[in-house]
Design a protein around this motif. Structure first.
Motif, mmCIF file in Angstrom:
data_model
loop_
_atom_site.group_PDB
_atom_site.id
_atom_site.type_symbol
_atom_site.label_atom_id
_atom_site.label_comp_id
_atom_site.label_asym_id
_atom_site.label_seq_id
_atom_site.Cartn_x
_atom_site.Cartn_y
_atom_site.Cartn_z
ATOM 1 N N THR A 149 0.770 -1.368 -0.242
ATOM 2 C CA THR A 149 -0.156 0.109 0.181
ATOM 3 C C THR A 149 0.600 1.253 -0.112
ATOM 4 O O THR A 149 1.955 1.229 -0.042
ATOM 5 N N ARG A 150 0.206 2.489 -0.308
ATOM 6 C CA ARG A 150 0.924 3.532 -0.228
ATOM 7 C C ARG A 150 0.468 4.356 0.753
ATOM 8 O O ARG A 150 1.198 5.598 1.256
ATOM 9 N N ASP A 151 -0.260 4.359 1.080
ATOM 10 C CA ASP A 151 -1.050 4.761 2.846
ATOM 11 C C ASP A 151 -1.632 4.313 3.524
ATOM 12 O O ASP A 151 -2.350 2.783 4.355
ATOM 13 N N LYS A 152 -0.677 3.597 4.423
ATOM 14 C CA LYS A 152 -0.490 2.582 5.196
ATOM 15 C C LYS A 152 -1.531 3.052 6.634
ATOM 16 O O LYS A 152 -1.620 2.043 7.413
ATOM 17 N N GLU A 153 -1.808 4.559 6.766
ATOM 18 C CA GLU A 153 -2.457 5.189 7.256
ATOM 19 C C GLU A 153 -4.000 4.533 7.411
ATOM 20 O O GLU A 153 -4.880 5.001 8.818
ATOM 21 N N ARG A 154 -4.173 4.331 6.126
ATOM 22 C CA ARG A 154 -5.397 4.037 6.037
ATOM 23 C C ARG A 154 -5.164 2.582 5.944
ATOM 24 O O ARG A 154 -7.037 2.022 6.725
ATOM 25 N N ALA A 155 -5.061 1.942 5.527
ATOM 26 C CA ALA A 155 -4.659 0.367 5.518
ATOM 27 C C ALA A 155 -4.597 -0.732 6.557
ATOM 28 O O ALA A 155 -4.886 -1.125 6.734
ATOM 29 N N ASP A 156 -3.696 0.673 7.786
ATOM 30 C CA ASP A 156 -3.374 -1.020 8.945
ATOM 31 C C ASP A 156 -4.931 -0.782 9.757
ATOM 32 O O ASP A 156 -5.848 -1.358 10.329
ATOM 33 N N PRO A 157 -5.542 0.877 9.321
ATOM 34 C CA PRO A 157 -6.822 0.218 10.127
ATOM 35 C C PRO A 157 -8.124 -0.005 9.963
ATOM 36 O O PRO A 157 -8.628 -0.736 10.097
ATOM 37 N N PHE A 158 -8.261 -0.260 8.261
ATOM 38 C CA PHE A 158 -8.801 -0.951 7.855
ATOM 39 C C PHE A 158 -9.035 -2.654 8.199
ATOM 40 O O PHE A 158 -10.147 -3.416 8.199
ATOM 41 N N TYR A 159 -8.006 -2.800 8.095
ATOM 42 C CA TYR A 159 -7.779 -4.235 7.669
ATOM 43 C C TYR A 159 -8.111 -4.982 9.639
ATOM 44 O O TYR A 159 -8.773 -6.196 9.519
ATOM 45 N N GLU A 160 -7.429 -3.914 10.431
ATOM 46 C CA GLU A 160 -7.500 -4.258 11.944
ATOM 47 C C GLU A 160 -9.571 -3.477 12.204
ATOM 48 O O GLU A 160 -9.772 -4.903 13.243
ATOM 49 N N THR A 161 -9.961 -3.221 11.608
ATOM 50 C CA THR A 161 -11.033 -3.056 11.551
ATOM 51 C C THR A 161 -12.440 -4.347 11.378
ATOM 52 O O THR A 161 -13.114 -4.905 12.251
#
Length: 303
Positions: A149-161
Protein backbone atom coordinates in the motif's frame (compact mmCIF):
# COMPACT_ATOMS: atom_id res chain seq x y z
CA UNK A 1 -12.13 -30.65 6.62
CA UNK A 2 -12.63 -27.81 9.08
CA UNK A 3 -13.78 -24.43 7.84
CA UNK A 4 -11.14 -21.70 8.10
CA UNK A 5 -11.62 -19.14 10.86
CA UNK A 6 -12.78 -15.59 10.10
CA UNK A 7 -10.07 -13.57 8.38
CA UNK A 8 -7.78 -16.47 7.52
CA UNK A 9 -6.43 -16.63 3.96
CA UNK A 10 -8.32 -19.66 2.67
CA UNK A 11 -7.94 -19.69 -1.12
CA UNK A 12 -6.06 -18.18 -4.07
CA UNK A 13 -6.68 -18.08 -7.78
CA UNK A 14 -5.04 -16.63 -10.86
CA UNK A 15 -6.86 -15.09 -13.83
CA UNK A 16 -5.27 -16.02 -17.15
CA UNK A 17 -5.91 -15.45 -20.84
CA UNK A 18 -4.95 -19.08 -21.55
CA UNK A 19 -5.80 -21.57 -18.82
CA UNK A 20 -4.31 -24.49 -20.75
CA UNK A 21 -0.99 -22.66 -20.96
CA UNK A 22 -1.31 -21.91 -17.24
CA UNK A 23 -1.74 -25.61 -16.53
CA UNK A 24 1.46 -26.36 -18.42
CA UNK A 25 3.41 -23.62 -16.63
CA UNK A 26 2.29 -24.28 -13.06
CA UNK A 27 2.20 -28.02 -13.56
CA UNK A 28 5.88 -27.95 -14.53
CA UNK A 29 6.85 -25.40 -11.86
CA UNK A 30 5.00 -26.73 -8.80
CA UNK A 31 4.13 -30.26 -9.89
CA UNK A 32 0.44 -29.42 -9.81
CA UNK A 33 -2.21 -31.57 -11.42
CA UNK A 34 -5.62 -30.22 -12.36
CA UNK A 35 -9.31 -31.09 -12.22
CA UNK A 36 -12.56 -29.45 -13.26
CA UNK A 37 -14.62 -28.00 -10.40
CA UNK A 38 -17.47 -30.35 -11.27
CA UNK A 39 -21.21 -29.72 -11.29
CA UNK A 40 -23.48 -27.70 -9.04
CA UNK A 41 -26.49 -29.07 -7.17
CA UNK A 42 -28.54 -28.83 -10.38
CA UNK A 43 -26.03 -30.78 -12.43
CA UNK A 44 -24.70 -27.72 -14.25
CA UNK A 45 -20.97 -27.19 -14.83
CA UNK A 46 -19.42 -24.98 -12.16
CA UNK A 47 -17.35 -22.04 -13.43
CA UNK A 48 -16.87 -23.11 -17.04
CA UNK A 49 -13.21 -22.93 -17.95
CA UNK A 50 -11.95 -22.94 -14.36
CA UNK A 51 -9.70 -25.69 -13.06
CA UNK A 52 -8.62 -26.58 -9.55
CA UNK A 53 -4.90 -27.06 -8.98
CA UNK A 54 -3.93 -30.04 -6.85
CA UNK A 55 -0.70 -30.79 -5.02
CA UNK A 56 -0.39 -34.42 -3.96
CA UNK A 57 -4.09 -34.74 -4.74
CA UNK A 58 -5.14 -31.88 -2.48
CA UNK A 59 -6.64 -28.57 -3.62
CA UNK A 60 -4.25 -25.64 -3.40
CA UNK A 61 -5.46 -23.01 -5.92
CA UNK A 62 -7.57 -22.37 -9.01
CA UNK A 63 -6.84 -21.17 -12.53
CA UNK A 64 -9.54 -18.93 -13.96
CA UNK A 65 -10.12 -17.78 -17.55
CA UNK A 66 -10.36 -14.09 -18.34
CA UNK A 67 -13.88 -13.13 -19.33
CA UNK A 68 -12.66 -9.88 -20.86
CA UNK A 69 -9.29 -8.97 -22.35
CA UNK A 70 -9.19 -5.85 -20.20
CA UNK A 71 -8.98 -7.94 -17.04
CA UNK A 72 -5.53 -8.07 -15.43
CA UNK A 73 -3.48 -11.24 -15.32
CA UNK A 74 -3.05 -11.56 -11.56
CA UNK A 75 -3.09 -13.77 -8.50
CA UNK A 76 -5.70 -12.99 -5.84
CA UNK A 77 -6.35 -14.09 -2.27
CA UNK A 78 -9.64 -14.90 -0.51
CA UNK A 79 -10.25 -14.43 3.21
CA UNK A 80 -12.61 -16.72 5.10
CA UNK A 81 -15.82 -15.45 6.63
CA UNK A 82 -18.82 -16.96 8.38
CA UNK A 83 -21.12 -14.28 6.97
CA UNK A 84 -20.17 -12.63 3.68
CA UNK A 85 -23.12 -10.23 3.76
CA UNK A 86 -22.26 -8.91 7.22
CA UNK A 87 -18.59 -8.64 6.32
CA UNK A 88 -19.44 -6.70 3.17
CA UNK A 89 -21.22 -4.13 5.36
CA UNK A 90 -18.16 -3.85 7.60
CA UNK A 91 -15.95 -3.31 4.55
CA UNK A 92 -18.10 -0.42 3.33
CA UNK A 93 -18.32 1.08 6.81
CA UNK A 94 -14.52 0.94 7.14
CA UNK A 95 -13.95 2.85 3.90
CA UNK A 96 -13.60 0.00 1.44
CA UNK A 97 -15.86 -0.91 -1.45
CA UNK A 98 -17.52 -4.02 -2.78
CA UNK A 99 -16.47 -4.94 -6.30
CA UNK A 100 -18.78 -7.97 -6.39
CA UNK A 101 -21.49 -8.30 -3.74
CA UNK A 102 -21.86 -11.67 -2.01
CA UNK A 103 -22.87 -14.27 -4.57
CA UNK A 104 -24.06 -17.77 -3.58
CA UNK A 105 -22.31 -20.54 -5.48
CA UNK A 106 -24.23 -23.64 -4.41
CA UNK A 107 -23.12 -26.03 -3.12
CA UNK A 108 -19.59 -24.67 -2.87
CA UNK A 109 -20.25 -21.55 -0.78
CA UNK A 110 -20.64 -17.79 -1.16
CA UNK A 111 -18.04 -15.51 -2.69
CA UNK A 112 -17.52 -11.77 -2.87
CA UNK A 113 -14.81 -9.37 -4.02
CA UNK A 114 -13.80 -6.20 -2.21
CA UNK A 115 -11.24 -3.42 -2.41
CA UNK A 116 -9.55 -1.68 0.50
CA UNK A 117 -9.38 2.16 0.72
CA UNK A 118 -6.25 2.19 -1.44
CA UNK A 119 -7.74 -0.04 -4.13
CA UNK A 120 -6.05 -3.35 -3.29
CA UNK A 121 -8.47 -6.11 -4.28
CA UNK A 122 -9.17 -9.26 -2.27
CA UNK A 123 -11.87 -11.90 -2.12
CA UNK A 124 -14.18 -13.22 0.59
CA UNK A 125 -15.20 -16.84 0.87
CA UNK A 126 -18.02 -18.23 3.01
CA UNK A 127 -17.55 -21.96 2.91
CA UNK A 128 -20.09 -24.50 1.79
CA UNK A 129 -18.86 -27.82 0.45
CA UNK A 130 -15.60 -26.13 -0.52
CA UNK A 131 -13.78 -24.97 2.62
CA UNK A 132 -10.58 -23.70 1.03
CA UNK A 133 -7.04 -25.00 0.93
CA UNK A 134 -6.64 -28.71 1.49
CA UNK A 135 -2.88 -28.20 1.72
CA UNK A 136 -0.87 -25.11 2.69
CA UNK A 137 2.51 -24.14 4.18
CA UNK A 138 4.16 -27.09 2.43
CA UNK A 139 6.03 -27.30 -0.89
CA UNK A 140 3.69 -26.73 -3.80
CA UNK A 141 1.15 -24.72 -1.82
CA UNK A 142 0.28 -21.26 -0.51
CA UNK A 143 2.00 -19.93 2.60
CA UNK A 144 1.63 -16.13 2.85
CA UNK A 145 -0.13 -13.04 1.50
CA UNK A 146 0.72 -9.41 2.06
CA UNK A 147 -0.78 -6.17 0.86
CA UNK A 148 1.41 -3.46 -0.66
CA UNK A 149 0.00 0.00 0.00
CA UNK A 150 0.98 3.63 -0.43
CA UNK A 151 -1.07 4.71 2.58
CA UNK A 152 -0.54 2.56 5.67
CA UNK A 153 -2.49 5.06 7.77
CA UNK A 154 -5.62 3.99 5.92
CA UNK A 155 -4.73 0.35 5.25
CA UNK A 156 -3.82 -0.65 8.81
CA UNK A 157 -7.04 0.43 10.54
CA UNK A 158 -9.09 -0.93 7.64
CA UNK A 159 -7.86 -4.53 7.94
CA UNK A 160 -7.70 -4.41 11.71
CA UNK A 161 -11.29 -3.19 11.86
CA UNK A 162 -12.74 -5.46 9.19
CA UNK A 163 -11.01 -8.71 10.20
CA UNK A 164 -9.96 -7.93 13.76
CA UNK A 165 -6.31 -8.47 12.86
CA UNK A 166 -3.75 -7.77 15.57
CA UNK A 167 -0.92 -5.71 14.06
CA UNK A 168 2.74 -6.05 14.97
CA UNK A 169 5.38 -3.71 13.53
CA UNK A 170 8.74 -5.31 12.86
CA UNK A 171 11.54 -3.54 14.68
CA UNK A 172 14.40 -4.22 12.28
CA UNK A 173 16.05 -0.97 11.18
CA UNK A 174 14.85 0.39 7.88
CA UNK A 175 11.76 -1.81 7.64
CA UNK A 176 8.19 -0.60 7.42
CA UNK A 177 6.32 -3.86 7.66
CA UNK A 178 3.44 -4.97 9.85
CA UNK A 179 2.42 -8.56 10.43
CA UNK A 180 -1.20 -9.54 11.03
CA UNK A 181 -2.27 -12.08 13.62
CA UNK A 182 -5.83 -13.36 14.00
CA UNK A 183 -8.26 -11.73 16.40
CA UNK A 184 -7.58 -12.91 19.94
CA UNK A 185 -4.00 -14.03 19.23
CA UNK A 186 -0.91 -12.44 20.70
CA UNK A 187 0.40 -10.30 17.84
CA UNK A 188 3.79 -11.14 16.41
CA UNK A 189 5.61 -13.22 13.79
CA UNK A 190 4.84 -16.52 15.54
CA UNK A 191 1.09 -16.10 15.05
CA UNK A 192 1.12 -14.05 11.84
CA UNK A 193 -1.09 -15.08 8.92
CA UNK A 194 -0.28 -12.17 6.58
CA UNK A 195 1.15 -8.71 6.48
CA UNK A 196 1.32 -5.18 5.16
CA UNK A 197 4.21 -3.57 3.32
CA UNK A 198 4.62 -0.04 1.99
CA UNK A 199 5.13 0.86 -1.66
CA UNK A 200 8.25 2.99 -1.38
CA UNK A 201 10.40 5.01 -3.73
CA UNK A 202 11.98 1.87 -5.23
CA UNK A 203 8.66 1.05 -6.88
CA UNK A 204 7.27 2.65 -10.04
CA UNK A 205 4.98 5.61 -9.45
CA UNK A 206 2.20 3.89 -11.39
CA UNK A 207 2.22 0.75 -9.22
CA UNK A 208 -1.23 0.32 -7.61
CA UNK A 209 -1.93 -1.09 -4.18
CA UNK A 210 -2.08 -4.88 -4.47
CA UNK A 211 -1.61 -8.24 -2.78
CA UNK A 212 1.43 -10.48 -3.25
CA UNK A 213 0.91 -14.24 -2.97
CA UNK A 214 3.69 -16.60 -1.78
CA UNK A 215 4.11 -20.33 -2.45
CA UNK A 216 6.46 -22.75 -0.71
CA UNK A 217 9.13 -24.50 -2.79
CA UNK A 218 11.94 -26.85 -1.87
CA UNK A 219 14.60 -24.84 -3.68
CA UNK A 220 14.10 -21.13 -4.41
CA UNK A 221 16.96 -20.85 -6.90
CA UNK A 222 15.81 -23.89 -8.82
CA UNK A 223 12.24 -22.54 -8.95
CA UNK A 224 13.50 -19.22 -10.32
CA UNK A 225 15.60 -20.95 -12.96
CA UNK A 226 12.73 -23.22 -13.94
CA UNK A 227 10.41 -20.22 -14.26
CA UNK A 228 12.73 -18.72 -16.87
CA UNK A 229 12.95 -22.04 -18.69
CA UNK A 230 9.15 -22.14 -18.84
CA UNK A 231 8.94 -18.69 -20.42
CA UNK A 232 8.44 -16.65 -17.25
CA UNK A 233 10.64 -13.96 -15.75
CA UNK A 234 12.50 -13.23 -12.53
CA UNK A 235 11.41 -9.92 -11.01
CA UNK A 236 13.50 -10.16 -7.84
CA UNK A 237 16.35 -12.72 -7.91
CA UNK A 238 16.57 -15.14 -4.98
CA UNK A 239 17.62 -13.48 -1.72
CA UNK A 240 17.87 -14.57 1.90
CA UNK A 241 15.62 -13.41 4.74
CA UNK A 242 15.38 -14.59 8.36
CA UNK A 243 12.42 -16.73 7.29
CA UNK A 244 13.83 -18.33 4.17
CA UNK A 245 15.04 -17.69 0.65
CA UNK A 246 12.60 -15.72 -1.51
CA UNK A 247 12.25 -14.82 -5.20
CA UNK A 248 9.59 -12.77 -6.97
CA UNK A 249 8.59 -14.28 -10.30
CA UNK A 250 6.26 -13.70 -13.23
CA UNK A 251 4.60 -16.52 -15.13
CA UNK A 252 4.63 -16.75 -18.92
CA UNK A 253 1.39 -14.73 -19.13
CA UNK A 254 2.36 -11.92 -16.74
CA UNK A 255 0.95 -12.96 -13.33
CA UNK A 256 3.32 -12.05 -10.49
CA UNK A 257 3.89 -14.27 -7.45
CA UNK A 258 6.62 -15.09 -4.96
CA UNK A 259 8.23 -18.34 -3.85
CA UNK A 260 9.76 -19.17 -0.48
CA UNK A 261 12.16 -21.96 0.41
CA UNK A 262 11.94 -22.22 4.17
CA UNK A 263 15.20 -22.29 6.10
CA UNK A 264 14.24 -22.27 9.76
CA UNK A 265 11.18 -21.47 11.86
CA UNK A 266 7.66 -20.99 10.64
CA UNK A 267 6.93 -20.80 6.94
CA UNK A 268 4.05 -18.39 7.48
CA UNK A 269 6.14 -15.38 8.50
CA UNK A 270 7.60 -15.03 5.05
CA UNK A 271 8.20 -11.33 5.28
CA UNK A 272 8.35 -9.10 2.27
CA UNK A 273 10.46 -8.90 -0.84
CA UNK A 274 10.96 -5.21 -0.27
CA UNK A 275 12.87 -5.91 2.93
CA UNK A 276 15.80 -7.24 0.94
CA UNK A 277 16.05 -3.91 -0.87
CA UNK A 278 15.90 -5.58 -4.24
CA UNK A 279 15.13 -2.88 -6.82
CA UNK A 280 14.03 -5.49 -9.36
CA UNK A 281 10.86 -6.01 -7.33
CA UNK A 282 9.82 -2.57 -8.48
CA UNK A 283 8.98 -4.06 -11.83
CA UNK A 284 6.98 -6.89 -10.36
CA UNK A 285 3.64 -5.18 -10.12
CA UNK A 286 1.15 -6.35 -12.65
CA UNK A 287 -1.86 -6.30 -10.29
CA UNK A 288 -4.38 -3.64 -11.13
CA UNK A 289 -6.43 -1.42 -8.90
CA UNK A 290 -10.02 -1.99 -7.94
CA UNK A 291 -11.50 -0.83 -11.19
CA UNK A 292 -9.37 -3.03 -13.40
CA UNK A 293 -9.40 -6.05 -11.14
CA UNK A 294 -13.13 -6.16 -10.59
CA UNK A 295 -13.82 -8.49 -13.46
CA UNK A 296 -10.91 -10.76 -12.68
CA UNK A 297 -12.46 -11.99 -9.45
CA UNK A 298 -16.17 -11.69 -10.16
CA UNK A 299 -16.38 -15.10 -11.79
CA UNK A 300 -15.63 -16.77 -8.46
CA UNK A 301 -13.05 -19.06 -6.94
CA UNK A 302 -13.11 -21.93 -9.38
CA UNK A 303 -13.22 -24.16 -6.34
Amino acid sequence: MAVYAEGMPCWVDVTLADVEAGKRFYGALFGWTFEDPGADDRGRAVWAGFVNALSEGRKVAALAPKRDGRMPTAWGVYFATDDAVALARKIRDAGGQMVTDPLPVPPLGTMAVAADPGGAVFGLWQAGSHTGFEKRDLPGSFCWAEVYTRDKERADPFYETVFGFQGYDLEEAGEDFRTWSPAGADPGPDTAIGGRSVIGDAFPAEMPDHFMIYFVVDDCDEAASRTVGLGGRIQAPPFDTPHGRIAVLTDDQGAVFAVLAEQTGRTESAGTAEHAEVPEHAGAAEPAGAGETAGSREAGTGA
